[in-house]
Design a protein around this motif. Structure first.
Motif, PDB file in Angstrom:
ATOM      1  N   GLU A  94       0.189  15.798 -30.091  1.00  0.00           N
ATOM      2  CA  GLU A  94       0.421  14.782 -31.121  1.00  0.00           C
ATOM      3  C   GLU A  94       1.533  15.257 -32.060  1.00  0.00           C
ATOM      4  OE1 GLU A  94      -3.449  13.939 -32.793  1.00  0.00           O
ATOM      5  OE2 GLU A  94      -4.268  13.474 -30.819  1.00  0.00           O
ATOM      6  N   HIS A 135      -4.012  18.730 -32.789  1.00  0.00           N
ATOM      7  CA  HIS A 135      -3.959  18.403 -31.361  1.00  0.00           C
ATOM      8  C   HIS A 135      -2.530  18.631 -30.858  1.00  0.00           C
ATOM      9  CE1 HIS A 135      -7.628  15.743 -32.241  1.00  0.00           C
ATOM     10  NE2 HIS A 135      -8.008  16.880 -31.700  1.00  0.00           N
ATOM     11  N   HIS A 140      -2.091  12.843 -37.357  1.00  0.00           N
ATOM     12  CA  HIS A 140      -2.305  12.777 -35.898  1.00  0.00           C
ATOM     13  C   HIS A 140      -1.499  11.639 -35.286  1.00  0.00           C
ATOM     14  CE1 HIS A 140      -6.015  15.346 -35.567  1.00  0.00           C
ATOM     15  NE2 HIS A 140      -5.940  15.160 -36.883  1.00  0.00           N
ATOM     16  N   ASN A 141      -1.394  11.649 -33.947  1.00  0.00           N
ATOM     17  CA  ASN A 141      -0.969  10.469 -33.203  1.00  0.00           C
ATOM     18  C   ASN A 141      -2.181   9.873 -32.514  1.00  0.00           C
ATOM     19  OD1 ASN A 141       1.829  12.276 -32.656  1.00  0.00           O
ATOM     20  ND2 ASN A 141       2.142  10.109 -32.979  1.00  0.00           N
TER      21      ASN A 141
HETATM   22 ZN   LIG Z   1      -5.514  14.038 -33.005  1.00  0.00          ZN
END
Ligand SMILES: [Zn+2]
Length: 355
Positions: free
Chosen positions: A67, A64, A151-152
């Protein structure tokens, strides 16, 4: 700008998108993680030679584009010039979305598919489906002993790990980073769901972009992941994990809308209080007002379990248009970003008694 030592991969199928970068030196990766990002000409596979060449581990991040903590951690680790215990393969996914001005704003480019929903077979025909397939084919070829995907969270949140499979190897991997572990059977097309069939895989959610500890925890965790001789047995930690089982997603119903504010903002829709993200990993009780729903709750919100049973009426109710839980619930992945709420979910919940 393309770094001269980056070459285009030829290890998978049609129109390969992954660029390969072998052993970047500390002075080749730029002066900041933003500079580092701009050295990448697209999705990139970084290879680092380790002490034990017979084994390898993989890191996936930036699936993503909004992120950045995983990329930041990778940058910090490369700057240190560490010699890893085993060969390391790092896959950096949504480089183009991340680069889009002003930087790290787009989860994916407009009109593109969410890359972390493309890891399911049969693979589709878009650029994101092809990239997902290429990453999986590369993992199949290398066969690392484990994979972590960083991820964030989309709102402010403490860090946690996510796994689809419970055993001590997954516990060991998560506890390199954090002590909260979500165990889920959800099937969304995330990388973890498919790579888990080949090797232990965990997702690390290192907290929100705005949380200062997110970058720190990922850098420290990556340092352990790269340098420990054994990351798959729990011997490396005395930290005990806190588990959350099979969370339920609260989603917006088709046709409904979402906004955030301290009074009802939408006719025909849901308004959540902006403070709702403070409930991340905390409890809400039947006294906790969460927001407002205009119209019927069932026409605006849905909360289904793994069997697809609708549980919205069991967990939530409206009192004069205000939204309340009907029982004590634990919330996490709470977002206040309407776009994420619309496309993904408003938050996840578990019932503490059932854990
Ligand atoms: Zn993510």
């Amino acid at each position: 700008m393309t770094h001269p030592t980056i070459t285009t991969s030829n290890n998978a199928g049609l129109n390969p998108q992954l660029n390969v970068w072998n052993n970047p030196a500390p002075n080749e990766v730029g002066e900041s993680s933003v500079e580092f990002l701009h050295l990448l000409s697209g999705p990139t596979h970084i290879k680092i030679t380790g002490k034990d060449r017979s084994r390898s581990r993989a890191v996936v991040t930036l699936l993503h584009g909004n992120e950045p903590s995983g990329l930041h951690g990778v940058y910090e680790i490369l700057r240190l010039g560490l010699k890893p215990a085993v060969d390391i393969h790092i896959y950096i996914g949504s480089v183009d979305a991340a680069k889009q001005a002003p930087g790290f704003i787009y989860r994916m480019l407009p009109h593109h598919k969410d890359l972390n929903r493309c890891f399911k077979s049969p693979f589709g025909e878009t650029e994101q489906d092809h990239l997902a397939k290429e990453i999986i084919e590369s993992l199949k070829t290398i066969h690392p002993e484990c994979v972590i995907d960083i991820h964030n969270t989309s709102g402010s949140s403490p860090s946690f790990g996510v796994t689809t499979f419970m055993d001590s190897t997954h516990d060991a991997l998560v506890s390199l980073f954090t002590h909260r572990m979500i165990v889920t059977d959800l099937s969304l097309g995330a990388l973890m769901e498919i790579s888990e069939t080949m090797m232990p895989t965990v997702t690390i959610e290192c907290g929100g972009v705005q949380d200062p500890e997110s970058n720190l925890m990922v850098t420290e965790g990556l340092g352990r992941y790269l340098t420990y001789d054994d990351v798959l047995s729990v011997g490396h930690t005395d930290m005990s994990l806190e588990f959350f089982h099979n969370p339920i997603r609260l989603e917006l119903k088709e046709g409904s809308e979402i906004a955030y504010g301290d009074h009802c903002l939408l006719e025909d829709g849901v308004t959540l209080l902006p403070e709702i993200e403070h409930f991340n990993f905390g409890f809400v009780t039947p006294d906790s007002r969460l927001g407002f729903v205009y119209g019927d709750i069932e026409q605006n919100l849905t909360a289904k379990d793994m069997e697809g049973r609708e549980l919205i009426g069991e967990y939530f109710e409206l009192r004069e248009g205000e939204l309340y839980p009907k029982k004590i619930l634990k919330l996490f992945m709470v977002t206040t970003n309407p776009e994420i709420a619309r496309k993904d979910c408003l938050f996840y919940l578990t019932v503490p008694d059932e854990e």
